[in-house]
Write a protein that holds these residues in place. Structure first.
Motif, PDB file in Angstrom:
ATOM      1  N   SER A  47      90.477 -31.108  46.351  1.00  0.00           N
ATOM      2  CA  SER A  47      89.096 -30.840  46.236  1.00  0.00           C
ATOM      3  C   SER A  47      88.642 -30.900  47.631  1.00  0.00           C
ATOM      4  CB  SER A  47      88.681 -32.393  45.723  1.00  0.00           C
ATOM      5  OG  SER A  47      87.174 -32.329  45.792  1.00  0.00           O
ATOM      6  N   ASP A  48      88.791 -31.546  48.550  1.00  0.00           N
ATOM      7  CA  ASP A  48      88.666 -30.981  49.991  1.00  0.00           C
ATOM      8  C   ASP A  48      88.896 -29.885  50.548  1.00  0.00           C
ATOM      9  OD1 ASP A  48      88.053 -33.817  49.944  1.00  0.00           O
ATOM     10  OD2 ASP A  48      89.759 -34.701  51.230  1.00  0.00           O
ATOM     11  N   MET A  49      89.986 -29.251  50.402  1.00  0.00           N
ATOM     12  CA  MET A  49      90.197 -28.067  50.665  1.00  0.00           C
ATOM     13  C   MET A  49      89.401 -27.014  49.990  1.00  0.00           C
ATOM     14  SD  MET A  49      94.637 -28.043  51.114  1.00  0.00           S
ATOM     15  CE  MET A  49      95.005 -28.539  49.158  1.00  0.00           C
ATOM     16  N   LEU A  50      89.136 -27.062  48.568  1.00  0.00           N
ATOM     17  CA  LEU A  50      88.063 -26.222  48.041  1.00  0.00           C
ATOM     18  C   LEU A  50      86.660 -26.117  48.875  1.00  0.00           C
ATOM     19  CD1 LEU A  50      88.954 -26.629  44.363  1.00  0.00           C
ATOM     20  CD2 LEU A  50      89.499 -24.661  45.682  1.00  0.00           C
ATOM     21  N   ALA A  51      86.609 -27.419  49.132  1.00  0.00           N
ATOM     22  CA  ALA A  51      85.226 -27.533  49.833  1.00  0.00           C
ATOM     23  C   ALA A  51      85.164 -26.592  51.165  1.00  0.00           C
ATOM     24  CB  ALA A  51      84.760 -29.120  50.105  1.00  0.00           C
ATOM     25  N   VAL A  52      86.358 -26.936  51.971  1.00  0.00           N
ATOM     26  CA  VAL A  52      86.493 -26.302  53.213  1.00  0.00           C
ATOM     27  C   VAL A  52      86.579 -24.895  53.010  1.00  0.00           C
ATOM     28  CG1 VAL A  52      87.994 -25.878  55.088  1.00  0.00           C
ATOM     29  CG2 VAL A  52      87.649 -28.059  54.483  1.00  0.00           C
ATOM     30  N   ILE A  53      87.285 -24.229  52.093  1.00  0.00           N
ATOM     31  CA  ILE A  53      87.420 -22.824  51.823  1.00  0.00           C
ATOM     32  C   ILE A  53      86.146 -22.213  51.339  1.00  0.00           C
ATOM     33  CG2 ILE A  53      88.487 -21.058  50.413  1.00  0.00           C
ATOM     34  CD1 ILE A  53      91.024 -23.087  50.127  1.00  0.00           C
ATOM     35  N   SER A  54      85.372 -22.850  50.607  1.00  0.00           N
ATOM     36  CA  SER A  54      84.146 -22.236  50.078  1.00  0.00           C
ATOM     37  C   SER A  54      83.114 -22.419  51.171  1.00  0.00           C
ATOM     38  CB  SER A  54      83.545 -23.047  49.009  1.00  0.00           C
ATOM     39  OG  SER A  54      83.367 -24.443  49.261  1.00  0.00           O
ATOM     40  N   SER A  55      83.121 -23.016  52.099  1.00  0.00           N
ATOM     41  CA  SER A  55      82.268 -22.905  53.418  1.00  0.00           C
ATOM     42  C   SER A  55      82.637 -21.831  54.411  1.00  0.00           C
ATOM     43  CB  SER A  55      82.388 -24.293  54.195  1.00  0.00           C
ATOM     44  OG  SER A  55      83.586 -24.359  54.860  1.00  0.00           O
ATOM     45  N   PHE A  56      83.518 -21.068  54.026  1.00  0.00           N
ATOM     46  CA  PHE A  56      83.886 -19.898  54.916  1.00  0.00           C
ATOM     47  C   PHE A  56      83.413 -18.574  54.474  1.00  0.00           C
ATOM     48  CE2 PHE A  56      86.476 -22.681  57.074  1.00  0.00           C
ATOM     49  CZ  PHE A  56      87.145 -22.082  58.146  1.00  0.00           C
ATOM     50  N   THR A  57      82.789 -17.567  55.185  1.00  0.00           N
ATOM     51  CA  THR A  57      82.349 -16.380  54.895  1.00  0.00           C
ATOM     52  C   THR A  57      83.613 -15.377  54.662  1.00  0.00           C
ATOM     53  OG1 THR A  57      81.715 -15.652  56.846  1.00  0.00           O
ATOM     54  CG2 THR A  57      79.979 -16.870  55.784  1.00  0.00           C
ATOM     55  N   GLU A  58      83.245 -14.284  54.163  1.00  0.00           N
ATOM     56  CA  GLU A  58      84.376 -13.391  54.250  1.00  0.00           C
ATOM     57  C   GLU A  58      84.552 -12.809  55.701  1.00  0.00           C
ATOM     58  OE1 GLU A  58      83.619  -9.500  51.788  1.00  0.00           O
ATOM     59  OE2 GLU A  58      82.378 -10.580  50.597  1.00  0.00           O
ATOM     60  N   GLU A  59      83.556 -12.725  56.440  1.00  0.00           N
ATOM     61  CA  GLU A  59      83.866 -12.339  57.732  1.00  0.00           C
ATOM     62  C   GLU A  59      84.606 -13.572  58.554  1.00  0.00           C
ATOM     63  OE1 GLU A  59      80.609 -12.351  56.387  1.00  0.00           O
ATOM     64  OE2 GLU A  59      80.779 -10.257  56.149  1.00  0.00           O
ATOM     65  N   ASP A  60      84.420 -14.725  58.224  1.00  0.00           N
ATOM     66  CA  ASP A  60      85.061 -16.028  58.660  1.00  0.00           C
ATOM     67  C   ASP A  60      86.660 -15.741  58.625  1.00  0.00           C
ATOM     68  OD1 ASP A  60      82.807 -16.799  59.514  1.00  0.00           O
ATOM     69  OD2 ASP A  60      82.567 -18.251  57.852  1.00  0.00           O
ATOM     70  N   VAL A  61      86.999 -15.379  57.396  1.00  0.00           N
ATOM     71  CA  VAL A  61      88.466 -15.341  56.989  1.00  0.00           C
ATOM     72  C   VAL A  61      89.194 -13.894  57.284  1.00  0.00           C
ATOM     73  CG1 VAL A  61      88.233 -17.216  55.248  1.00  0.00           C
ATOM     74  CG2 VAL A  61      88.087 -14.776  54.657  1.00  0.00           C
ATOM     75  N   GLU A  62      88.554 -13.000  57.833  1.00  0.00           N
ATOM     76  CA  GLU A  62      89.294 -11.779  58.172  1.00  0.00           C
ATOM     77  C   GLU A  62      90.066 -11.868  59.414  1.00  0.00           C
ATOM     78  OE1 GLU A  62      86.131  -8.997  58.051  1.00  0.00           O
ATOM     79  OE2 GLU A  62      85.881  -8.652  56.034  1.00  0.00           O
ATOM     80  N   GLY A  63      91.128 -11.255  59.287  1.00  0.00           N
ATOM     81  CA  GLY A  63      92.035 -11.082  60.482  1.00  0.00           C
ATOM     82  C   GLY A  63      92.908 -12.386  60.857  1.00  0.00           C
ATOM     83  N   THR A  64      93.694 -12.214  61.677  1.00  0.00           N
ATOM     84  CA  THR A  64      94.631 -13.504  62.244  1.00  0.00           C
ATOM     85  C   THR A  64      93.775 -14.718  62.698  1.00  0.00           C
ATOM     86  OG1 THR A  64      96.346 -11.689  62.606  1.00  0.00           O
ATOM     87  CG2 THR A  64      96.610 -14.092  63.381  1.00  0.00           C
ATOM     88  N   ALA A  65      92.930 -14.231  63.454  1.00  0.00           N
ATOM     89  CA  ALA A  65      91.942 -15.400  63.998  1.00  0.00           C
ATOM     90  C   ALA A  65      91.011 -16.109  62.997  1.00  0.00           C
ATOM     91  CB  ALA A  65      90.957 -14.694  65.035  1.00  0.00           C
ATOM     92  N   GLY A  66      90.994 -15.482  61.803  1.00  0.00           N
ATOM     93  CA  GLY A  66      90.046 -15.883  60.981  1.00  0.00           C
ATOM     94  C   GLY A  66      90.743 -16.921  59.909  1.00  0.00           C
TER      95      GLY A  66
END
Length: 188
Positions: free
Chosen positions: A133-152
């Protein structure tokens, strides 16, 4: 009456015998190949053992320095610091959630690592539902741009690690998760 075909020529005799003979020869060749393969496959020494035997035969007797002296073995000092074993845990089902402000979703397989004892991984298994549940909350707070690339991905990994450790510290008094990995990372 002789065997005659439709066009009037005579049919050759021995077709069945010839086929039977070819079949026997083929079986003989196949069984011979099998026996030869078994003979060569039953080597008494594995390739690794053969290499070790060759090293021992040619090893230290043939190694000399420029003065003709054989070098002496020097024992290595082992460090006194303890070596920690890294242990891993992978959540059995991937997590799937929408990304913030997007119609796209992210599906993640989550793996964790720790160098602490098995108690940390037992705590993860015990509180798996709350952690998901905590992980789903964290993942859903990220945008597409936030998770792109290695740094994301690295930023998402750190955010998930912190969320997991926060939950474990509240429930068990100690977190202990040092790394979060993504064996599955699918954005659609």
């Amino acid at each position: 009456m002789a065997n005659v075909t439709i066009d009037g020529s005579q049919k050759k005799k021995g077709g069945i015998l010839k086929t039977l003979f070819q079949l026997i020869v083929a079986c003989g060749l196949a069984s011979g190949g099998f026996v030869a393969g078994q003979f060569f496959a039953q080597s008494t020494m594995s390739p690794a053992d053969e290499v070790l035997r060759l090293i021992e035969e040619t090893g230290s007797d043939n190694v000399h320095d420029s003065a003709g002296n054989t070098p002496q073995k020097v024992p290595r000092d082992l460090p006194d610091a303890p070596v920690f074993e890294t242990q891993y845990y992978e959540f059995p089902e991937p997590l799937t959630t929408n990304l913030k402000g997007s119609a796209r979703f992210l599906q993640l397989g989550i793996g964790l690592s720790t160098q602490y004892d098995e108690a940390v991984l037992r705590n993860v298994q015990t509180h798996r539902m709350a952690l998901r549940s905590d992980m789903l909350a964290v993942i859903s707070s990220f945008t597409e741009e936030d998770v792109e690339g290695t740094a994301g991905r690295d930023a998402l990994s750190v955010a998930l690690r912190d969320a997991i450790n926060n939950r474990l510290e509240r429930l068990e008094g100690f977190g202990g998760i040092e790394g979060v990995f993504f064996p599955v990372f699918v954005m659609q």
